[in-house]
Design a protein around this motif. Structure first.
Motif, PDB file in Angstrom:
ATOM      1  N   ARG A  61      39.439 -16.274  26.180  1.00 30.72           N
ATOM      2  CA  ARG A  61      38.544 -15.852  24.846  1.00 30.72           C
ATOM      3  C   ARG A  61      39.337 -14.525  24.396  1.00 30.72           C
ATOM      4  NH1 ARG A  61      32.832 -17.588  23.166  1.00 30.72           N
ATOM      5  NH2 ARG A  61      33.123 -17.077  20.911  1.00 30.72           N
ATOM      6  N   TRP A  62      39.824 -13.781  23.596  1.00 20.18           N
ATOM      7  CA  TRP A  62      39.850 -12.569  23.207  1.00 20.18           C
ATOM      8  C   TRP A  62      38.606 -12.022  22.176  1.00 20.18           C
ATOM      9  CZ3 TRP A  62      43.568  -9.242  25.303  1.00 20.18           C
ATOM     10  CH2 TRP A  62      44.154 -10.026  25.721  1.00 20.18           C
ATOM     11  N   CYS A  63      38.430 -11.233  22.126  1.00 26.34           N
ATOM     12  CA  CYS A  63      37.680 -10.512  20.551  1.00 26.34           C
ATOM     13  C   CYS A  63      38.574  -9.139  20.052  1.00 26.34           C
ATOM     14  CB  CYS A  63      36.453 -10.084  21.148  1.00 26.34           C
ATOM     15  SG  CYS A  63      36.386  -8.769  22.429  1.00 26.34           S
ATOM     16  N   GLN A  64      38.094  -8.948  18.831  1.00 26.47           N
ATOM     17  CA  GLN A  64      39.865  -7.800  18.584  1.00 26.47           C
ATOM     18  C   GLN A  64      38.555  -6.566  17.969  1.00 26.47           C
ATOM     19  OE1 GLN A  64      39.566  -8.110  13.967  1.00 26.47           O
ATOM     20  NE2 GLN A  64      41.326  -8.393  14.041  1.00 26.47           N
ATOM     21  N   GLY A  65      39.396  -5.827  19.104  1.00 26.12           N
ATOM     22  CA  GLY A  65      38.120  -4.528  18.434  1.00 26.12           C
ATOM     23  C   GLY A  65      38.686  -3.401  17.943  1.00 26.12           C
ATOM     24  N   TYR A  66      38.776  -3.612  16.050  1.00 28.43           N
ATOM     25  CA  TYR A  66      39.289  -2.484  15.525  1.00 28.43           C
ATOM     26  C   TYR A  66      38.147  -1.512  14.785  1.00 28.43           C
ATOM     27  CZ  TYR A  66      44.277  -5.199  15.079  1.00 28.43           C
ATOM     28  OH  TYR A  66      45.258  -5.894  14.892  1.00 28.43           O
ATOM     29  N   SER A  67      37.489  -2.094  14.210  1.00 28.93           N
ATOM     30  CA  SER A  67      36.235  -0.901  13.445  1.00 28.93           C
ATOM     31  C   SER A  67      35.544  -0.028  13.875  1.00 28.93           C
ATOM     32  CB  SER A  67      35.327  -1.874  12.815  1.00 28.93           C
ATOM     33  OG  SER A  67      36.394  -2.394  11.664  1.00 28.93           O
ATOM     34  N   GLU A  68      35.710   1.257  13.630  1.00 29.07           N
ATOM     35  CA  GLU A  68      34.068   2.188  14.863  1.00 29.07           C
ATOM     36  C   GLU A  68      33.043   2.768  13.899  1.00 29.07           C
ATOM     37  OE1 GLU A  68      36.083   5.227  16.660  1.00 29.07           O
ATOM     38  OE2 GLU A  68      38.189   3.836  17.310  1.00 29.07           O
ATOM     39  N   PRO A  69      32.383   2.956  14.612  1.00 31.42           N
ATOM     40  CA  PRO A  69      31.127   3.358  13.510  1.00 31.42           C
ATOM     41  C   PRO A  69      32.241   4.415  12.316  1.00 31.42           C
ATOM     42  CG  PRO A  69      30.445   3.331  15.808  1.00 31.42           C
ATOM     43  CD  PRO A  69      31.717   3.265  15.783  1.00 31.42           C
ATOM     44  N   GLY A  70      32.443   5.200  13.045  1.00 32.49           N
ATOM     45  CA  GLY A  70      33.812   6.477  11.683  1.00 32.49           C
ATOM     46  C   GLY A  70      34.897   5.597  11.363  1.00 32.49           C
ATOM     47  N   ALA A  71      35.024   4.491  11.670  1.00 29.48           N
ATOM     48  CA  ALA A  71      36.234   3.947  10.586  1.00 29.48           C
ATOM     49  C   ALA A  71      36.192   2.579  10.635  1.00 29.48           C
ATOM     50  CB  ALA A  71      37.843   4.192  11.982  1.00 29.48           C
ATOM     51  N   GLY A  72      36.023   2.434   9.217  1.00 21.75           N
ATOM     52  CA  GLY A  72      35.603   1.208   8.674  1.00 21.75           C
ATOM     53  C   GLY A  72      37.068   0.964   7.501  1.00 21.75           C
ATOM     54  N   SER A  73      36.709   1.197   6.148  1.00 20.89           N
ATOM     55  CA  SER A  73      37.801   1.090   5.628  1.00 20.89           C
ATOM     56  C   SER A  73      39.119   1.770   6.381  1.00 20.89           C
ATOM     57  CB  SER A  73      37.271   1.475   4.325  1.00 20.89           C
ATOM     58  OG  SER A  73      36.689   0.543   3.988  1.00 20.89           O
ATOM     59  N   ASP A  74      38.664   2.926   6.453  1.00 24.17           N
ATOM     60  CA  ASP A  74      39.662   3.836   7.082  1.00 24.17           C
ATOM     61  C   ASP A  74      39.867   3.674   8.223  1.00 24.17           C
ATOM     62  OD1 ASP A  74      41.163   6.162   6.935  1.00 24.17           O
ATOM     63  OD2 ASP A  74      39.871   7.601   7.320  1.00 24.17           O
ATOM     64  N   LEU A  75      40.486   2.346   8.515  1.00 28.66           N
ATOM     65  CA  LEU A  75      40.312   1.947   9.662  1.00 28.66           C
ATOM     66  C   LEU A  75      41.481   2.614  10.406  1.00 28.66           C
ATOM     67  CD1 LEU A  75      40.413  -0.466  11.870  1.00 28.66           C
ATOM     68  CD2 LEU A  75      41.916  -1.554  10.690  1.00 28.66           C
TER      69      LEU A  75
END
Lengths: 373, 401
Positions: free
Chosen positions: B132-146
């Motif tokens: 089972r995979w999960c996706q690690g994209y957003s960070e506390p300082g990188a939301g819309s500005d991924l």
């Protein structure tokens, strides 16, 4: 069902129509029509007929091009793009559908563009076929028609009229209506042109003991609703398509303006408040375009089930056109308010198209009924 | 591996027979609101033997990823065949055998950017529901500005040393592996120094912490990387990075387009949840008389119904466009419109159900948490405002300055 995308043939039809209308019927033609007091350019209509547009819904063996409702929608959409005025929807779409299966010479007259039809259905300020009160009293072997029809599109220039009349029952009842196909110059029929905001032909038709025979009846006596329903569905789909083309035309003008107009030493199209509104409008137009394509497909493939698809299309087109022309004027600022500029023509036609053959509420209610609430 | 016929009518018969033979009756007869999604993974506990058997049968036939090549665990169905498969599944009331971020996101990324070894290794584990995979994209300082991700991976020769944290990682606490955007070049411009990295969640230094949301549920986590050693290679021709090093943004963009189309799909109203596949009209007629007599509610419902049906047609049209040449940035419209529509739908459902709707555990089941959940629709996977930016700049080509 076939894809909702344009097929190769449809793309060719659209491109050909666009090329022709850009050259021969730009928005300036509507302005010229208005300024010279004519509803449409007969020469332009002859050319449209020669290209098979007037016979788009008439079978080939009756002299038409038999291209179908999706094709009719594409043509209507292209006409909406430049606000090209013609009797296309009244004659080539509505009458051709109503008279399908009727005497071939009438259909071939529609297809060659010589017969101009108008549909006289409404009597009040809102679309309401079953509200028909216009009486067709039995008289000898025939009927005498007395009453008034309003908002008859192309009613002033038509040479024939399809009129929905009451032969039994009371206004409000769907039963007891009969559809007649009569000559527009018949004794007792007077036509009074109405000056409407869109500079097109809309008329009030007064019937005073207008004689009709059994031969003039389309479909069954007292079964006029059945005879007119398919024609109304086809007409509503075509008006929706025209409105969607109108949206695309007004929207293109607006984004063009956003890309060149400077204020505060800046191109106004860089302002995010305007960008987001433009992007929202585009989204609405895309969703509406899908409903238009779907209505055309359903009319071609399963016409008996077209009411829901047509009403979704008309409701969406009405709402989207209202948004796009309002935003179009607002984003142009003062110049959008001037008669010299074309945006006003789009706004005025959108308002008339919104009312013609059923407004937003009429069609949304029909969707609700079809969906079980 | 079942091989299905290329002939459309034979295919329909075969696939229908497959479903009827292999999908246990208990799953097919289960009311929609009692169905449990099968997510798979090392730590997955099947809710029943039937759920396990159905997954096993589908995986063996490649039908958990019907469009993927057979070599990677799929059934290599054509788009038309897949449509027939979905139709027959719906007809038989068979539940989806497996849902996962591996199927939705990582799989498509590997198919587009992975090496042969990465594909043969990772994809079948996904189709069999083993990982089972999960996706690690957003960070506390990188939301819309991924592209502003700061989680960094330092080159330590045979491995990367990863430090940083991710947020909004869906079900990270249940996941076995994570695909994450990490910064592998801190000197490069921000879009050019990111890599798309595959990391085992059991690695030392990885930890997760669920985030409690306004809905009361915790589908999202914070995920922390504290000196996590990630091997540079998992085997021959099997880098831990998908695509080129420092070109992870390309992979991320590809996947975001995919994700947006998927999220937008909720807009047509075929969604699960309180409606359970029913039309809004169907749901309304199950309620007490009188609600629909309110003219404001009635008018709102009619408008929503018109828009939902038109959105369904739009999804269909865009699917066909995707098939013949792609929709590109226009997919942002599906995401924008679909999510805003879903929010409207739930606001309206709350209006319609009134004081019953606000109960956590009332007669309408999970309506309240579902309603609260929809508020994230227009944030996750790119906010509505970012979608409008994409449309205005990329589709309409309105000027930047």
């Amino acid at each position: 069902m076939t894809t909702l995308m344009l097929t190769e043939d449809e793309t060719m039809l659209r491109d050909a129509a666009r090329g022709f209308l850009d050259e021969n019927a730009p928005v300036k033609n509507l302005r010229d029509n208005r300024d010279s007091g004519r509803a449409f350019d007969p020469g332009l209509w002859r050319e449209m007929a020669q290209m098979g547009w007037a016979g788009v819904l008439v079978a080939e063996d009756a002299g038409g091009s038999g291209m179908g409702h999706r094709a009719a929608g594409i043509l209507a959409e292209e006409m909406g793009l430049t606000l090209a005025a013609s009797p296309f929807i009244s004659s080539a779409v509505i009458a051709a559908t109503a008279l399908r299966g009727a005497a071939t010479n009438r259909l071939s007259g529609i297809a060659d563009g010589s017969l101009l039809y108008a549909l006289a259905v409404d009597e009040g300020s809102k679309h309401n076929p079953q509200g028909t009160a216009l009486q067709a009293e039995k008289s000898g072997n025939g009927f005498r028609l007395t009453g008034t029809k309003t908002f008859v599109a192309d009613g002033g220039s038509a040479n024939r009229v399809l009129v929905l009349a009451r032969t039994a029952g009371a206004p409000g009842e769907a039963d007891g209506l009969t559809l007649f196909d009569i000559d527009a110059t018949r004794a007792g029929l007077t036509r009074q042109g109405k000056a409407t905001v869109d500079s097109r032909d809309h008329a009030q038709l007064d019937f005073a003991n207008v004689e009709a025979t059994g031969d003039d009846v389309v479909g069954e006596v007292d079964g006029g609703m059945a005879a007119v329903t398919a024609a109304l569905n086809a007409g509503q789909a075509a008006v929706s398509a025209e409105l969607t083309g109108l949206c695309a035309g007004a929207f293109a003008m607006t984004t063009g303006y956003l890309k060149e107009r400077k204020q505060f030493d800046t191109i106004i199209g860089t302002f995010q408040s305007l960008q987001h509104r433009a992007a929202h409008m585009w989204s609405e137009i895309e969703v509406t375009a899908s409903a238009i394509a779907n209505a055309g497909r359903v009319l071609d493939e399963t016409p008996a089930e077209s009411e829901l698809a047509v009403s979704i299309a008309k409701a969406r087109a009405t709402k989207t056109a209202k948004l796009v022309v309002s935003e179009g004027v607002q984003m142009h600022g003062g110049i959008g308010m001037t008669d010299e500029f074309d945006m006003g023509f789009f706004m005025k036609r959108a308002r008339v198209g919104a009312e013609w053959l059923g407004d937003y509420g009429f069609h949304a209610a029909r969707v609700a009924r079809a969906r079980g609430f | 591996m079942a091989a299905f016929s290329d002939k459309p009518e034979v295919f329909r018969t075969e696939i229908s027979a497959f479903i009827n033979t292999n999908c246990p009756a208990v799953l097919r007869e289960m009311p929609a609101d009692q169905r449990e999604i099968c997510w798979g993974g090392k730590r997955w506990t099947f809710t029943s033997d039937a759920q396990r058997d159905w997954l096993t049968a589908c995986a063996a036939a490649g039908l958990t990823a019907p469009r993927w090549p057979e070599a990677y665990g799929g059934a290599a169905l054509s788009r038309e065949q897949e449509k027939v498969f979905r139709e027959e599944m719906a007809r038989a009331k068979a539940p989806s055998p497996l849902e996962s971020f591996g199927l939705w996101m990582l799989g498509p990324a590997l198919l587009a950017f992975g090496t042969e070894a990465q594909k043969t290794h990772f994809l079948p584990q996904i189709t069999r529901g083993e990982i089972r995979w999960c996706q690690g994209y957003s960070e506390p300082g990188a939301g819309s500005d991924l592209a502003g991700v700061q989680t960094r991976a330092e080159d330590k020769g045979d491995h990367w040393l990863v430090n940083g944290s991710k947020i909004w990682t869906s079900y990270a606490n249940h996941a076995d592996w994570i695909f994450a955007l990490v910064r592998t070049d801190r000197e490069a411009p921000k879009h050019k120094g990111i890599s798309f990295m595959l990391i085992d969640m059991e690695s030392e230094g990885v930890s997760t912490k669920p985030i409690k949301l306004i809905s009361g549920n915790s589908p999202f986590c914070e995920t922390f990387f504290d000196n996590v050693k990630v091997p540079k290679s998992y085997g021959d021709d099997m880098s831990s990075i998908v695509g080129e090093q420092n070109r992870g943004w390309d992979v991320a963009k590809h996947l975001l387009t995919h994700e947006r189309t998927m999220i937008g799909g909720g807009g047509s109203g075929a969604a699960s949840g309180v409606l359970g596949g029913r039309s809004l009209g169907n749901f309304l007629s199950s309620l007490e008389d009188g609600v629909m007599a309110d003219p404001v509610i009635r008018s709102d419902v009619m408008e929503l119904e018109v828009d939902s049906l038109a959105m369904g047609m739009t999804l269909e049209r865009y699917k066909d466009m995707a098939k013949t040449g792609g929709v590109g940035h226009a997919s942002a419209m599906l995401k924008y419109y679909g999510t805003e529509l879903n929010k409207r739908r739930y606001e309206l459902l709350m209006s319609i159900t009134g004081s019953e709707g606000v109960e956590w555990d009332g007669p309408h089941g999970t309506l309240a948490p579902e309603w609260l959940r929809t508020k994230a629709n227009s944030i996750e996977g790119g906010t509505s405002e970012v979608m409008l930016d994409i449309i205005s700049k990329r589709v309409l080509e309105l000027p930047y300055k």
